[in-house]
Scaffold this motif. Structure first.
Motif, PDB file in Angstrom:
ATOM      1  N   GLU A 323     -93.975  82.682 -61.282  1.00 35.37           N
ATOM      2  CA  GLU A 323     -93.287  81.449 -60.912  1.00 35.37           C
ATOM      3  C   GLU A 323     -91.781  81.671 -60.900  1.00 35.37           C
ATOM      4  N   LEU A 328     -93.615  79.960 -54.209  1.00 39.33           N
ATOM      5  CA  LEU A 328     -94.678  79.288 -53.463  1.00 39.33           C
ATOM      6  C   LEU A 328     -94.543  79.554 -51.972  1.00 39.33           C
ATOM      7  N   TYR A 346    -101.694  73.147 -55.823  1.00 36.46           N
ATOM      8  CA  TYR A 346    -100.685  73.802 -56.654  1.00 36.46           C
ATOM      9  C   TYR A 346     -99.944  72.738 -57.443  1.00 36.46           C
ATOM     10  N   GLY A 354     -97.379  80.797 -61.645  1.00 41.63           N
ATOM     11  CA  GLY A 354     -97.838  79.755 -60.755  1.00 41.63           C
ATOM     12  C   GLY A 354     -99.328  79.905 -60.492  1.00 41.63           C
ATOM     13  N   VAL A 356    -102.581  78.649 -58.132  1.00 43.22           N
ATOM     14  CA  VAL A 356    -102.962  78.012 -56.872  1.00 43.22           C
ATOM     15  C   VAL A 356    -104.468  78.138 -56.692  1.00 43.22           C
TER      16      VAL A 356
END
Length: 402
Positions: A323, A328, A346, A354, A356
């Motif tokens: 992250e 993203l 997300y 992160g 997803v």
């Protein structure tokens, strides 16, 4: 017990202050006990007023424009106002209440003590249906103004206090900070000296999850409708980039359109940045609805967006990526493939990783998929056979034999 030892008997009663107070009055009448009121007593009011004395002693010969005081029954507000207005009458004393427990605000507006039908319990330390008659008399005469704040504004004040002083306030204890922030923003205040009283840190650890979720006052949320065609998914994100996207939820609905729930943080030093984003989305035929202040959306819909769908040959994957700003976008760019994305979720949780969730219409027999996934460079786990996915996200009509 630590203040009275064996001479003290603690009796727990009711679910809020008003129920406990009613029981205390019953005991006073039936057992001949003395009632020490928590706010509607001249000595209690005077004792709380010493806070005002401390503030003024700390600001001798220095500017002081206003003091923001949390208010439940009104004892602290009345006491501080009584002292401050006698010593430095030019200093404003402003009370702050939770919007769903604003008994003093309603009473001052009506010119008499008002009993609320109900009170919210998020700021439970200040959740009082009926304020005191003595506190009302003093506040009606001396308090300059009242401000009410929402649950989100209280959460944001808790966050601000933690970031500034590493103190975790309880919701009622953060009312003063929340009111001061709202007062500054609404009146474009600059160059003034303001004091906010923080009056409690009785925070339940489990409540911090909710506070963290609602504390980000900079986050805005849109429901966006886009055509269900190749490339529009990434085109939507590019119109919002470089703003920090904190949530992105999508589930296949029909062959003609897709509904996206997306949250992001507008750029603070660009005037009307959020409105500019909405304008650009509409110009590109991405019809959007601002649901930033929609309580149903914030509490429930954002966690339920999508649901079951009939999607033939769908496979589900969980991806992890570092992250960081732009991560993203890089992930979305790397998903440049021939297969249809049927699910995407997300949410930024402030972690260093992160997470997803992606649904891909490809079927189990496709050999190219694993080569594609390996080339992505992100760690992943296939969840196509996960019981939670099969029960809540996959319609039985979409099952197929491979």
């Amino acid at each position: 017990r630590q203040h009275g030892g064996s001479t003290v008997e603690v009796r727990l009663f009711g679910n809020n202050y008003d129920e406990a107070a009613a029981e205390a009055k019953r005991l006073q009448m039936q057992e001949g006990m003395s009632m020490i009121h928590p706010f509607d007593d001249p000595y209690v009011i005077a004792g709380q007023g010493t806070i005002g004395m401390e503030i003024l002693k700390s600001s001798v010969s220095t500017p002081l424009d206003a003091i923001f005081v949390c208010c439940g029954g009104g004892g602290m507000l009345a006491g501080i106002a009584a002292y401050v207005k006698r010593v430095r009458p030019n200093v404003k004393v402003i009370g702050v209440e939770a919007a769903d427990a604003a008994g003093m605000t309603a009473s001052l507006r009506e010119g008499q003590v008002v009993t609320l039908d109900s009170v919210g319990l998020f700021a439970d330390g200040a959740a009082v249906k009926t304020i005191g008659s003595e506190t009302f008399r003093i506040c009606n005469k001396l308090v300059d103004d009242m401000i009410t704040v929402s649950t989100d504004q209280i959460c944001n004040a808790i966050k601000l206090s933690y970031n500034d002083a590493r103190v975790i306030l309880e919701p009622a204890g953060a009312l003063g900070v929340a009111g001061m922030k709202k007062y500054i923003e609404e009146n474009n205040i600059t160059g003034q000296t303001l004091v906010a009283i923080t009056s409690g840190a009785n925070m339940d650890f489990d409540r911090l999850r909710f506070v963290s979720e609602r504390a980000d006052g900079s986050e805005r949320t849109l429901a966006v409708t886009i055509p269900e065609t190749a490339g529009t998914f990434r085109a939507l994100y590019e119109l919002i980039w470089p703003r920090n996207v904190t949530q992105f939820s999508y589930r296949f609905e029909s062959e003609s359109k897709a509904n996206i729930l997306i949250s992001f943080q507008p750029i603070v030093n660009i005037e009307n940045d959020f409105d500019n984003v909405v304008e650009q989305l509409n110009k590109n035929d991405f019809k959007c609805l601002d649901i930033s202040e929609n309580e149903l959306a914030k509490v429930h819909i954002r966690h339920m967006a999508g649901g079951r769908s009939i999607v033939p040959k769908e496979r589900l994957f969980r991806f992890n990526f570092p992250e960081s700003p732009g991560a993203l976008q890089r992930f979305l760019t790397s998903l440049d493939m021939d297969w249809n994305v049927s699910l995407f979720h997300y949410r930024n949780h402030g972690d260093d990783v992160g997470r997803v969730l992606v649904g891909i219409q490809v079927g189990r027999s496709c050999q190219r998929l694993h080569q594609f996934l390996d080339n992505l460079g992100y760690s992943y786990v296939e969840e196509t056979d996960n019981a939670a996915y099969l029960r809540f996200l996959r319609n039985s009509d979409s099952e197929e034999k491979n």
